[in-house]
Scaffold this motif. Sequence first.
Motif, PDB file in Angstrom:
ATOM      1  N   ILE A  23       0.954  -1.283  -0.009  1.00 13.31           N
ATOM      2  CA  ILE A  23       0.010  -0.016   0.077  1.00 13.31           C
ATOM      3  C   ILE A  23       0.924   1.218  -0.046  1.00 13.31           C
ATOM      4  N   ARG A  24       0.955   1.997  -1.147  1.00  9.40           N
ATOM      5  CA  ARG A  24       1.879   2.875  -1.052  1.00  9.40           C
ATOM      6  C   ARG A  24       1.218   4.383  -0.725  1.00  9.40           C
ATOM      7  N   ILE A  25       0.027   4.616  -0.741  1.00 14.30           N
ATOM      8  CA  ILE A  25      -0.455   5.878  -0.175  1.00 14.30           C
ATOM      9  C   ILE A  25      -1.591   5.342   0.665  1.00 14.30           C
ATOM     10  N   ARG A  26      -1.547   5.857   2.070  1.00  9.65           N
ATOM     11  CA  ARG A  26      -2.327   5.558   3.001  1.00  9.65           C
ATOM     12  C   ARG A  26      -3.075   6.678   3.140  1.00  9.65           C
ATOM     13  N   SER A  27      -4.590   6.786   3.063  1.00  8.93           N
ATOM     14  CA  SER A  27      -5.336   8.026   3.166  1.00  8.93           C
ATOM     15  C   SER A  27      -6.531   7.640   3.807  1.00  8.93           C
ATOM     16  N   LEU A  28      -7.047   8.630   4.487  1.00  6.88           N
ATOM     17  CA  LEU A  28      -8.555   8.609   5.278  1.00  6.88           C
ATOM     18  C   LEU A  28      -9.032   9.798   4.525  1.00  6.88           C
ATOM     19  N   HIS A  29     -10.424   9.775   4.597  1.00 11.61           N
ATOM     20  CA  HIS A  29     -11.431  10.913   4.004  1.00 11.61           C
ATOM     21  C   HIS A  29     -12.074  11.591   5.246  1.00 11.61           C
ATOM     22  N   SER A  30     -12.011  12.977   5.221  1.00 11.80           N
ATOM     23  CA  SER A  30     -12.691  13.707   6.408  1.00 11.80           C
ATOM     24  C   SER A  30     -13.836  14.305   5.656  1.00 11.80           C
ATOM     25  N   ARG A  31     -14.888  13.981   6.620  1.00 12.82           N
ATOM     26  CA  ARG A  31     -16.287  14.485   6.052  1.00 12.82           C
ATOM     27  C   ARG A  31     -16.422  16.009   6.209  1.00 12.82           C
ATOM     28  N   ARG A  32     -15.624  16.385   7.251  1.00  8.44           N
ATOM     29  CA  ARG A  32     -15.878  17.969   7.363  1.00  8.44           C
ATOM     30  C   ARG A  32     -14.265  18.470   7.673  1.00  8.44           C
ATOM     31  N   GLY A  33     -14.089  19.859   7.634  1.00  5.36           N
ATOM     32  CA  GLY A  33     -12.992  20.373   7.713  1.00  5.36           C
ATOM     33  C   GLY A  33     -13.208  21.943   7.612  1.00  5.36           C
ATOM     34  N   ARG A  34     -12.443  22.514   8.258  1.00  2.00           N
ATOM     35  CA  ARG A  34     -12.284  24.263   8.288  1.00  2.00           C
ATOM     36  C   ARG A  34     -11.192  24.823   7.429  1.00  2.00           C
ATOM     37  N   HIS A  35     -11.620  25.892   6.748  1.00  2.00           N
ATOM     38  CA  HIS A  35     -10.698  26.603   5.915  1.00  2.00           C
ATOM     39  C   HIS A  35     -10.485  27.854   6.606  1.00  2.00           C
ATOM     40  N   ILE A  36      -9.301  28.331   7.159  1.00  2.56           N
ATOM     41  CA  ILE A  36      -9.069  29.253   7.813  1.00  2.56           C
ATOM     42  C   ILE A  36      -7.742  30.133   7.165  1.00  2.56           C
TER      43      ILE A  36
END
Length: 183
Positions: A23-36
């Motif tokens: 597995i070359r790239i491990r990733s998770l998805h965030s359903r929410r996030g803030r842009h600041i």
Amino acid sequence: MSHTLPQGSRARTLVHPGPLDPIRIRSLHSRRGRHIRLMLQPGLSLFDALVEPLNAMGIRNASTTILCGVFSRLHYCVAPPDPSGQSVVAYTAPIDGGQAFMIFGNATLGKSAQGAPLVHCHAAIRTAAGRIKGGHILASQSIVGPEPIAVLVTSLDDFELRARYDPETNLSLLQPQQEMVHA
């Protein structure tokens, strides 16, 4: 413009010393996030200027883009090939960049293996002598200059980035994992 390698040569292949991880790239998805848009405050280390205000907003994991600005003192290192063969690269001793202008940088906020805040930053800089350099910025040793520096922050609210030993590279790397809820 075409970029080709000299005849008979090929691009360098990096082979890590440990067992291959399929597995070359491990990733998770965030359903929410803030842009600041954050302003790094003069006189603080890059570490404190990022960690303290983000922590006050409840942000402990984030991806950031440092737009540009002067550091009154900046330390960095680079990662040439590791002569010992223990890993593909080995960081050099800290390099004193003196007063420097950060052209552009990316910093990731995560946690150490012990759970303490960790800032991992790479940037391109221009030294006071006008030389363009780049590398791994030592966030706790680099001091924001006389003017605030703008940073774009994307919080990672559904998971954490934690430094963990990676057997393939034989290095500690920031890796995503489901955030543990502490009661």
